[in-house]
Design an enzyme around this catalytic site. Sequence first.
Site, PDB file in Angstrom:
ATOM      1  N   GLY A  14       0.682  -1.455  -0.059  1.00 19.33           N
ATOM      2  CA  GLY A  14      -0.105  -0.005  -0.266  1.00 19.33           C
ATOM      3  C   GLY A  14       0.776   1.316   0.141  1.00 19.33           C
ATOM      4  O   GLY A  14       0.199   2.336   0.123  1.00 19.33           O
ATOM      5  N   GLU A  74       4.337  -6.568   1.324  1.00 22.46           N
ATOM      6  CA  GLU A  74       3.838  -6.930   0.113  1.00 22.46           C
ATOM      7  C   GLU A  74       3.704  -5.819  -0.871  1.00 22.46           C
ATOM      8  O   GLU A  74       2.675  -5.308  -1.067  1.00 22.46           O
ATOM      9  CB  GLU A  74       2.324  -7.494   0.284  1.00 22.46           C
ATOM     10  CG  GLU A  74       2.592  -8.858   1.051  1.00 22.46           C
ATOM     11  CD  GLU A  74       1.141  -9.441   1.196  1.00 22.46           C
ATOM     12  OE1 GLU A  74       1.111 -10.836   1.293  1.00 22.46           O
ATOM     13  OE2 GLU A  74       0.183  -8.764   1.357  1.00 22.46           O
ATOM     14  N   GLY A 124       3.324  -3.493  -4.030  1.00 22.99           N
ATOM     15  CA  GLY A 124       3.020  -3.776  -5.291  1.00 22.99           C
ATOM     16  C   GLY A 124       3.303  -2.837  -6.421  1.00 22.99           C
ATOM     17  O   GLY A 124       4.247  -2.562  -6.861  1.00 22.99           O
ATOM     18  N   ARG A 170      -7.804   3.142 -15.553  1.00 18.34           N
ATOM     19  CA  ARG A 170      -7.670   3.576 -14.194  1.00 18.34           C
ATOM     20  C   ARG A 170      -8.280   5.051 -14.021  1.00 18.34           C
ATOM     21  O   ARG A 170      -8.716   5.425 -13.014  1.00 18.34           O
ATOM     22  CB  ARG A 170      -6.276   3.597 -13.338  1.00 18.34           C
ATOM     23  CG  ARG A 170      -5.674   2.142 -13.288  1.00 18.34           C
ATOM     24  CD  ARG A 170      -4.587   2.378 -12.448  1.00 18.34           C
ATOM     25  NE  ARG A 170      -4.519   2.754 -10.974  1.00 18.34           N
ATOM     26  CZ  ARG A 170      -4.055   3.765 -10.587  1.00 18.34           C
ATOM     27  NH1 ARG A 170      -3.266   4.648 -11.213  1.00 18.34           N
ATOM     28  NH2 ARG A 170      -4.278   4.289  -9.242  1.00 18.34           N
ATOM     29  N   TYR A 196     -11.429   5.279 -11.766  1.00 18.32           N
ATOM     30  CA  TYR A 196     -11.319   6.271 -10.399  1.00 18.32           C
ATOM     31  C   TYR A 196     -10.634   7.681 -10.696  1.00 18.32           C
ATOM     32  O   TYR A 196      -9.951   7.988  -9.739  1.00 18.32           O
ATOM     33  CB  TYR A 196     -10.934   5.553  -9.062  1.00 18.32           C
ATOM     34  CG  TYR A 196     -10.016   4.273  -9.117  1.00 18.32           C
ATOM     35  CD1 TYR A 196     -10.547   3.095  -8.881  1.00 18.32           C
ATOM     36  CD2 TYR A 196      -8.918   4.443  -9.859  1.00 18.32           C
ATOM     37  CE1 TYR A 196      -9.730   1.926  -9.000  1.00 18.32           C
ATOM     38  CE2 TYR A 196      -7.813   3.360  -9.806  1.00 18.32           C
ATOM     39  CZ  TYR A 196      -8.205   2.193  -9.345  1.00 18.32           C
ATOM     40  OH  TYR A 196      -7.474   1.108  -9.239  1.00 18.32           O
ATOM     41  N   CYS A 229     -14.939   3.129 -27.701  1.00 14.87           N
ATOM     42  CA  CYS A 229     -16.494   3.565 -27.741  1.00 14.87           C
ATOM     43  C   CYS A 229     -16.981   3.791 -26.216  1.00 14.87           C
ATOM     44  O   CYS A 229     -18.094   3.059 -26.250  1.00 14.87           O
ATOM     45  CB  CYS A 229     -16.984   2.745 -28.726  1.00 14.87           C
ATOM     46  SG  CYS A 229     -16.466   2.501 -30.096  1.00 14.87           S
ATOM     47  N   GLU A 230     -16.569   4.802 -25.770  1.00 13.16           N
ATOM     48  CA  GLU A 230     -17.127   5.234 -24.357  1.00 13.16           C
ATOM     49  C   GLU A 230     -16.792   6.616 -24.210  1.00 13.16           C
ATOM     50  O   GLU A 230     -15.531   6.733 -24.468  1.00 13.16           O
ATOM     51  CB  GLU A 230     -16.355   4.384 -23.259  1.00 13.16           C
ATOM     52  CG  GLU A 230     -16.762   2.974 -23.385  1.00 13.16           C
ATOM     53  CD  GLU A 230     -18.034   2.685 -22.509  1.00 13.16           C
ATOM     54  OE1 GLU A 230     -18.399   3.436 -21.754  1.00 13.16           O
ATOM     55  OE2 GLU A 230     -18.753   1.660 -22.884  1.00 13.16           O
ATOM     56  N   TYR A 284      -0.966  -1.886 -12.323  1.00 18.99           N
ATOM     57  CA  TYR A 284      -2.212  -2.010 -12.362  1.00 18.99           C
ATOM     58  C   TYR A 284      -2.749  -1.096 -13.774  1.00 18.99           C
ATOM     59  O   TYR A 284      -3.755  -0.436 -13.977  1.00 18.99           O
ATOM     60  CB  TYR A 284      -3.078  -1.017 -11.317  1.00 18.99           C
ATOM     61  CG  TYR A 284      -2.744  -1.403  -9.899  1.00 18.99           C
ATOM     62  CD1 TYR A 284      -3.248  -2.812  -9.693  1.00 18.99           C
ATOM     63  CD2 TYR A 284      -1.949  -0.790  -8.850  1.00 18.99           C
ATOM     64  CE1 TYR A 284      -2.800  -3.361  -8.415  1.00 18.99           C
ATOM     65  CE2 TYR A 284      -1.705  -1.718  -7.712  1.00 18.99           C
ATOM     66  CZ  TYR A 284      -1.917  -2.691  -7.467  1.00 18.99           C
ATOM     67  OH  TYR A 284      -1.647  -3.417  -6.321  1.00 18.99           O
TER      68      TYR A 284
HETATM   69  C1  LIG Z   1      -3.019  -5.132  -3.519  1.00 10.89           C
HETATM   70  C2  LIG Z   1      -2.612  -5.677  -2.431  1.00 10.89           C
HETATM   71  C3  LIG Z   1      -1.126  -5.570  -2.136  1.00 10.89           C
HETATM   72  C4  LIG Z   1      -0.335  -4.258  -2.807  1.00 10.89           C
HETATM   73  O1  LIG Z   1      -0.801  -3.182  -2.544  1.00 10.89           O
HETATM   74  P1  LIG Z   1      -0.069  -1.904  -3.370  1.00 10.89           P
HETATM   75  O2  LIG Z   1      -0.871  -0.842  -3.084  1.00 10.89           O
HETATM   76  O3  LIG Z   1       0.081  -2.167  -4.766  1.00 10.89           O
HETATM   77  O4  LIG Z   1       1.342  -1.932  -2.705  1.00 10.89           O
HETATM   78  C5  LIG Z   1      -0.431  -6.236  -1.124  1.00 10.89           C
HETATM   79  N1  LIG Z   1      -1.239  -7.000  -0.198  1.00 10.89           N
HETATM   80  C6  LIG Z   1      -2.610  -7.405  -0.655  1.00 10.89           C
HETATM   81  C7  LIG Z   1      -3.305  -8.414   0.183  1.00 10.89           C
HETATM   82  C8  LIG Z   1      -3.172  -6.876  -1.651  1.00 10.89           C
HETATM   83  O5  LIG Z   1      -4.436  -7.012  -1.918  1.00 10.89           O
END
Ligand SMILES: *Cc1c(COP(=O)(O)O)cnc(C)c1O
Length: 431
Positions: free
Chosen positions: A248, A290, A292, A330, A334, A361-362, A390
């Site tokens: 996150g 985690e 991402g 994206r 949002y 076509c949107e 994403y």
């Molecule tokens: C989406 C997600 C992440 C990664 O989130 P980021 O904002 O991309 O860093 C990590 N753990 C879980 C369980 C997720 O669903």
Amino acid sequence: MLTDGLNINEKGHLTIGGCDTVELAETYGTPLYVMNEEVIRQALRAYVQSMETYYPQGGRVAYASKACCFLEMYRIAAQEGCGADVVSGGELYTALRAGMPAERLYFHGNNKPEGELRMALEAGVGRIVVDNPAELRRLSSIAQDMGSTAAILLRVTPGIDAHTHQFIRTGQIDSKFGLTLENGEALAAAREALSLPGIDLKGFHCHIGSQIFDVDPFAHAADVMLRFMARVRGETGATLTELNLGGGFGIRYTDRDQPKPFGAYMKQVSAVMSQTAAELDFPLPFIILEPGRSVAAPAGITLYTVGAVKSIPGVREYVSVDGGMGDNPRYALYKAAYTVVAANRMREPNTRVMTISGRCCESGDLIQENVPLPDCEHGDILAVLGTGAYNYSMSSNYNRLPRPAVVMVMDGTSRVVVKGETYEDLIRNDV
Ligand SMILES: *Cc1c(COP(=O)(O)O)cnc(C)c1O
């Protein structure tokens, strides 16, 4: 420039990882996803090093592969000593095919089909992150049926409001994800998990949201989770040893975003956890992070070719490009903010304010509105920055647009890591 690895060359062209983006567009065609391998590796290394520096108990970085998922991403993560978070049989399959060691995988999801749970157990994934009591019981019977034991974490919703866009907020009490801490659901599930056959409860997981800039909510979540682990010990006698703190971490999409350096997160979280662990006389757990978005997004850009420029006097000016919501949904989803530049006119002043429209076509198929740009014309190359996460992973074939190729760049060289789809690919499963 906005992110590492971007520059401007003597021709006034945008470069990424030492490659001229206008040449990349000529060589590979547009739309084109371009990712800078060095930026991906540096981000993973920064997370790994921040743990080594600040967290004495050790941990693991599990790249959240839903941000950007293809074989090469898993290979890079594995080479950097990281694991991965997978959320479907498809991601699990890709990770295994890439050679990611199964024991470094964390299998997530709020509704994992039975077939995928069996697949995960067969492959020997490191941890299955169980979302709810029904899944816990189902997994117990599947594991018994297969004569194996599922090593699990329980996903807990710690009730942290991380002040982010509500579509990408998952830690608060009203969430489709996880076991609620406040109403006792999480504790009851832990108790049940400890008693169920075929289940080996290792610890807990939480993920409080996405694109979060402030370190405080993460530190608060770590504190809440550690206190919960001590409570579980008090209530059940079990001292669990693993805590997965999710991802996150925010990135810089525009100049307004101010992310903290990678190390700042681990430094503060580690300090808070050490203090709480001492207070509760609870051993510091092995932790898992985690990330991402923060690994993949800053590494990527998308290149488009300008088609028409349409001026509606007194209303606005549109620049239409040869991609859109199919390769980047994206903004349509949002209103995500992005920085857009004219890759072949980097030294020209921004004299116009344009809306970048896609070719679907949107009417809502926009990439961005009110973007300052130089005077653009047919054939110019636009680059949208920070699209490494994403975008490819959320892409679709809407309007039967083939998905663009992904090209990886590094030290002035480029290579295709995902081929662009062909028309033949589009009818592959039609009968
Ligand atoms: C989406 C997600 C992440 C990664 O989130 P980021 O904002 O991309 O860093 C990590 N753990 C879980 C369980 C997720 O669903």
